[in-house]
Design a protein around this motif. Structure first.
Motif, PDB file in Angstrom:
ATOM      1  N   HIS A  97       0.828  -1.208   0.000  1.00  0.00           N
ATOM      2  CA  HIS A  97       0.000   0.000   0.000  1.00  0.00           C
ATOM      3  C   HIS A  97       0.863   1.257   0.000  1.00  0.00           C
ATOM      4  O   HIS A  97       0.668   2.169  -0.795  1.00  0.00           O
ATOM      5  CB  HIS A  97      -0.904   0.034   1.242  1.00  0.00           C
ATOM      6  CG  HIS A  97      -2.067  -0.890   1.170  1.00  0.00           C
ATOM      7  ND1 HIS A  97      -3.233  -0.565   0.536  1.00  0.00           N
ATOM      8  CD2 HIS A  97      -2.233  -2.147   1.627  1.00  0.00           C
ATOM      9  CE1 HIS A  97      -4.085  -1.581   0.618  1.00  0.00           C
ATOM     10  NE2 HIS A  97      -3.496  -2.551   1.275  1.00  0.00           N
ATOM     11  N   ALA A 104       1.316   4.688  -2.209  1.00  0.00           N
ATOM     12  CA  ALA A 104       0.700   5.885  -1.641  1.00  0.00           C
ATOM     13  C   ALA A 104       1.675   6.964  -1.197  1.00  0.00           C
ATOM     14  O   ALA A 104       1.310   8.138  -1.115  1.00  0.00           O
ATOM     15  CB  ALA A 104      -0.198   5.481  -0.467  1.00  0.00           C
ATOM     16  N   ARG A 132       0.559  -1.950  -7.652  1.00  0.00           N
ATOM     17  CA  ARG A 132      -0.595  -1.191  -8.113  1.00  0.00           C
ATOM     18  C   ARG A 132      -0.111   0.204  -8.496  1.00  0.00           C
ATOM     19  O   ARG A 132       0.939   0.662  -8.042  1.00  0.00           O
ATOM     20  CB  ARG A 132      -1.668  -1.146  -7.040  1.00  0.00           C
ATOM     21  CG  ARG A 132      -1.364  -0.233  -5.873  1.00  0.00           C
ATOM     22  CD  ARG A 132      -2.585  -0.178  -4.951  1.00  0.00           C
ATOM     23  NE  ARG A 132      -2.358   0.713  -3.841  1.00  0.00           N
ATOM     24  CZ  ARG A 132      -2.669   2.019  -3.832  1.00  0.00           C
ATOM     25  NH1 ARG A 132      -3.214   2.595  -4.887  1.00  0.00           N
ATOM     26  NH2 ARG A 132      -2.430   2.767  -2.765  1.00  0.00           N
ATOM     27  N   GLY A 147       0.876   3.862  -8.674  1.00  0.00           N
ATOM     28  CA  GLY A 147       1.181   4.791  -7.595  1.00  0.00           C
ATOM     29  C   GLY A 147       2.615   5.272  -7.715  1.00  0.00           C
ATOM     30  O   GLY A 147       3.227   5.166  -8.782  1.00  0.00           O
ATOM     31  N   TYR A 156     -11.789  -2.423  -6.080  1.00  0.00           N
ATOM     32  CA  TYR A 156     -10.860  -1.300  -6.171  1.00  0.00           C
ATOM     33  C   TYR A 156     -11.544   0.036  -5.957  1.00  0.00           C
ATOM     34  O   TYR A 156     -12.703   0.227  -6.337  1.00  0.00           O
ATOM     35  CB  TYR A 156     -10.151  -1.320  -7.529  1.00  0.00           C
ATOM     36  CG  TYR A 156      -9.187  -2.473  -7.616  1.00  0.00           C
ATOM     37  CD1 TYR A 156      -7.879  -2.334  -7.184  1.00  0.00           C
ATOM     38  CD2 TYR A 156      -9.620  -3.733  -8.034  1.00  0.00           C
ATOM     39  CE1 TYR A 156      -7.008  -3.414  -7.197  1.00  0.00           C
ATOM     40  CE2 TYR A 156      -8.758  -4.816  -8.056  1.00  0.00           C
ATOM     41  CZ  TYR A 156      -7.453  -4.654  -7.624  1.00  0.00           C
ATOM     42  OH  TYR A 156      -6.596  -5.714  -7.623  1.00  0.00           O
ATOM     43  N   ARG A 157     -10.772   0.940  -5.364  1.00  0.00           N
ATOM     44  CA  ARG A 157     -11.224   2.321  -5.265  1.00  0.00           C
ATOM     45  C   ARG A 157     -10.839   3.005  -6.574  1.00  0.00           C
ATOM     46  O   ARG A 157     -10.045   2.454  -7.358  1.00  0.00           O
ATOM     47  CB  ARG A 157     -10.531   3.027  -4.092  1.00  0.00           C
ATOM     48  CG  ARG A 157     -10.900   2.422  -2.737  1.00  0.00           C
ATOM     49  CD  ARG A 157     -10.501   3.344  -1.588  1.00  0.00           C
ATOM     50  NE  ARG A 157      -9.248   4.031  -1.836  1.00  0.00           N
ATOM     51  CZ  ARG A 157      -8.390   4.414  -0.887  1.00  0.00           C
ATOM     52  NH1 ARG A 157      -8.657   4.139   0.384  1.00  0.00           N
ATOM     53  NH2 ARG A 157      -7.292   5.042  -1.189  1.00  0.00           N
ATOM     54  N   ASP A 203      -8.787   5.191  -7.197  1.00  0.00           N
ATOM     55  CA  ASP A 203      -7.336   5.382  -7.328  1.00  0.00           C
ATOM     56  C   ASP A 203      -6.611   4.032  -7.430  1.00  0.00           C
ATOM     57  O   ASP A 203      -5.392   3.968  -7.322  1.00  0.00           O
ATOM     58  CB  ASP A 203      -6.789   6.200  -6.154  1.00  0.00           C
ATOM     59  CG  ASP A 203      -6.992   5.484  -4.824  1.00  0.00           C
ATOM     60  OD1 ASP A 203      -7.684   4.435  -4.803  1.00  0.00           O
ATOM     61  OD2 ASP A 203      -6.474   5.957  -3.807  1.00  0.00           O
ATOM     62  N   GLU A 217      -6.539   1.702  -5.400  1.00  0.00           N
ATOM     63  CA  GLU A 217      -6.186   1.114  -4.109  1.00  0.00           C
ATOM     64  C   GLU A 217      -7.099  -0.098  -3.938  1.00  0.00           C
ATOM     65  O   GLU A 217      -8.317  -0.006  -4.095  1.00  0.00           O
ATOM     66  CB  GLU A 217      -6.437   2.150  -2.999  1.00  0.00           C
ATOM     67  CG  GLU A 217      -6.481   1.597  -1.585  1.00  0.00           C
ATOM     68  CD  GLU A 217      -5.094   1.310  -1.026  1.00  0.00           C
ATOM     69  OE1 GLU A 217      -4.658   0.152  -1.181  1.00  0.00           O
ATOM     70  OE2 GLU A 217      -4.476   2.230  -0.467  1.00  0.00           O
TER      71      GLU A 217
END
Lengths: 261, 261, 261, 261
Positions: free
Chosen positions: C124, C128, C152, C154, C177-178, C180, C182
């Motif tokens: 993550h 991020a 992912r 980012g 998934y969101r 973005d 995520e």
């Protein structure tokens, strides 16, 4: 009344529990707790972690199972099954630490520690080597001498008795024994099923006769106080269920060692 | 007699000790113990190990220093100085575990635990974040509510008082403070000397005035119960010696917080 | 010939493996390896141990599965799912260490490392937070820039591309998934079954359309290079089997990302 | 020219370094590096951590000191000085892991690994027990057979030679030896000063005579390739400085073992 008491036969059934760690799950404690009367809880050295310790105590409390400390070598990678060559003083300090850690959770749950039973290689060495057995007993004496000692016959049990500790002799429902009562467990025992009926009959015979037949065919006297069952073998629950039922039918009252008069 | 008691000024001097691990030695506990009245002992999560814990308690006993638990994050590699994002339940369980482990050594030595003081990043977060402070206080309540809480003003101290725990407010002999009493410690403080006389005078002024001047020049009220000294700075012993002498000369009786009426 | 090549559609199927530790078993790598083309192997920080790493590489070799590094935070107790607030330099050093450890086993088995894919909370944060993503990419560049980066969209993927690394964008067969990108994974996903046919159809649609529908209903463009399947959910093997079959039927050639022209 | 080369006497001076961990500092590597030509770097199992490994390699590079792997038992608490009873396969896997981890940092710094030297109890056992020595040599062969083996005469050196590895025999500047060349180090050697001049003269005599006098008075032949100095004794720097000066004066060229023709 006293006569009845005298004739009453008691037996404890114990298992090692709380051996999960973080996301790693080991054993089926939820199910196992329904059949046992005492459990030995790992304390974070060879297995277990603070959250697992708390949850295991909560589970034991719910099922009215007496709890004990299951100290091991500081070797999570080896699950306490390989020797770490520590000194007697280190042994004593590591056991003291683990007893204390579990005791805090026990007291927070309003429970008392019934016993201490060493784990894995430490279990073997406490019986086989005098300094290991003595260090272990000393740690119990200095932290809480009301705790009993669970183990196989050897230095630790002898020293424990000598020092005034209560001692529970155990026999394994799925273990074979050498004439010196050293347990023999095949390295792949976790993958093997045990015949529940045979295990139950064997345990009953050992209890009734007060002796166990060793792997060399000879008989060794043993006054069994507690029957050890495994929780992580393929048909563990069937085995403990059969053992419990067989003992109950034979007139044994299944109760925790520490609750026996 | 009562009048004298009322006028008597007490102060505790505390330090973090028992931070060695295996062959790794940190601090100079042997010397430091001669000057302090309370110590907070690491419990194996961020520093310390079972042998170090036992030896540190023996040392404290010898010097009549009151002992407390110094729980930290489970991060030996980071010495508990970096956050490990644990849940409130994990926080509570980790603290319970550490309290229990130290308590076993304390009881084996015939000593009682006086207090709990969180370590490093945990010390910061217990004051700054409500769930962390609450989890910590709950662990104390469930294990031994006779222990006091040592810390800086914040959530943990507020909740501790609310729950009936005794709370000792501390001020650092070589620390600067923000207006919210968050301590400011340069990252290289372990390499820097502190002027002993200045530190001693400053602490005396803070105690006498009941306020500390923050790094922005403002004054913040504080009723100090215990003065924190470091044991691992270059001239640590000189500093604590000067602080102790200065406070004694000014009429303060140096005694452990828990021994104060 | 070239035309055929151009029209040929390739897809990689990857899974996280080698997450067992000591006696603790996680996932069903033996079965899973039959269906995937790339795997990311834990390196002992959040999961895995030297023996598990060796065995996992042997298993991958046997099934012709490409191998990659799956570095995580140094937190076995938390399985790398909770942040440990390490600096960028520490991040880089911890990744370098883990890459090296796995590389030694890979070379001993005559295999090459295909990729690096961060684990859990690190996965993550690499996307991020810029310093985390940069530190991770720098570790790859300094150890073996022929390795691709799996992750992912980012910071890490952007910086990896900028620095000339090959990047494989992944989509999870059982993840939402969101907008973005995520990933959203229910905390109890390990206990939940995924409908194999629905998962297979969804993945095929995402690949064919080059976009994924996020949890808010919006569509996000994504050129998927590799499909992530889980190995530790109740019906994991059914899901990956269905996904693989569906993609094959639709004309995709299932092959490791690093073997794609 | 060739004649001169033949007459030239070379000797390597090595030390164990990189044994700090997190905030814990051990030894004085910064100073020591000025006098030695080879160093063995801990890899995080018994000591050391990823950041310490990187910094130690940077330091070695700066001082043109050849680097080697210093693998130990997975026992930070015991500093690798007590046996952990691991299998031959585990031994091999643990060494492979540690070699790989250090190699990644070496390659990131543009350096090569010169050698492997086991640490502490592992150092003893690699010489004393065939399976331990063999497992260690196999790990070297499978990861990088260009690395030499540093150790005392025993199974590991014999097997290493048999398998074609270069072997450097070492002698300790402050160690006594048994007739089987097992090193004898007093348990408090870290607190004791060694007479620098005596150590220097003794080492020169051993090198010139090609034999060492054991603790029983007997003489044992040894062709020394590298002199081991300790970095953590009270006057370590004086000792290594005296040894180096004495050897240089006697016509020895001090250079890393791996750089010797």
């Amino acid at each position: 009344m006293e006569e009845i008491m005298k004739n009453k036969k008691y037996i404890d059934i114990n298992a090692d529990v709380g051996e999960s760690f973080g996301v790693y799950k080991l054993g089926n404690d939820e199910e196992l707790m329904k059949y046992i009367t005492s459990c030995s809880i790992a304390c974070g050295f060879h297995a277990g972690d603070p959250c697992v310790m708390r949850k295991t105590i909560e589970l034991a409390k719910k099922h009215n199972v007496a709890i004990g400390v299951h100290p091991g070598f500081p070797d999570l990678l080896g699950f306490g099954r390989r020797r770490v060559e520590i000194t007697a003083q280190e042994t004593k300090d590591y056991v003291t630490y683990q007893i204390g850690a579990l005791k805090a959770f026990a007291e927070a749950s309003g429970m008392k520690l019934q016993h201490v039973k060493p784990h894995g290689k430490f279990w073997h060495l406490a019986a086989a080597e005098e300094p290991v057995g003595r260090a272990l007993v000393e740690a119990i004496l200095e932290t809480d001498p009301k705790m009993a000692f669970f183990g196989r016959r050897g230095y630790a049990t002898d020293i424990a008795r000598e020092k005034g500790l209560r001692v529970a002799m155990e026999i394994g429902a799925d273990m074979q024994y050498r004439p010196d009562l050293e347990g023999v467990l095949s390295s792949d025992y976790k993958k093997k099923e045990t015949n529940p009926r045979e295990a139950a009959e064997r345990i009953l015979r050992i209890l009734d006769e007060g002796r166990v037949q060793a792997i060399d065919g000879s008989y060794v006297d043993i006054k069994v106080d507690t029957v050890l069952v495994h929780g992580d073998t393929p048909n563990a629950i069937e085995v403990v269920s059969a053992v419990r039922e067989s003992l109950t039918k034979a007139g044994y009252e299944i109760r925790a060692f520490g609750r026996t008069a």
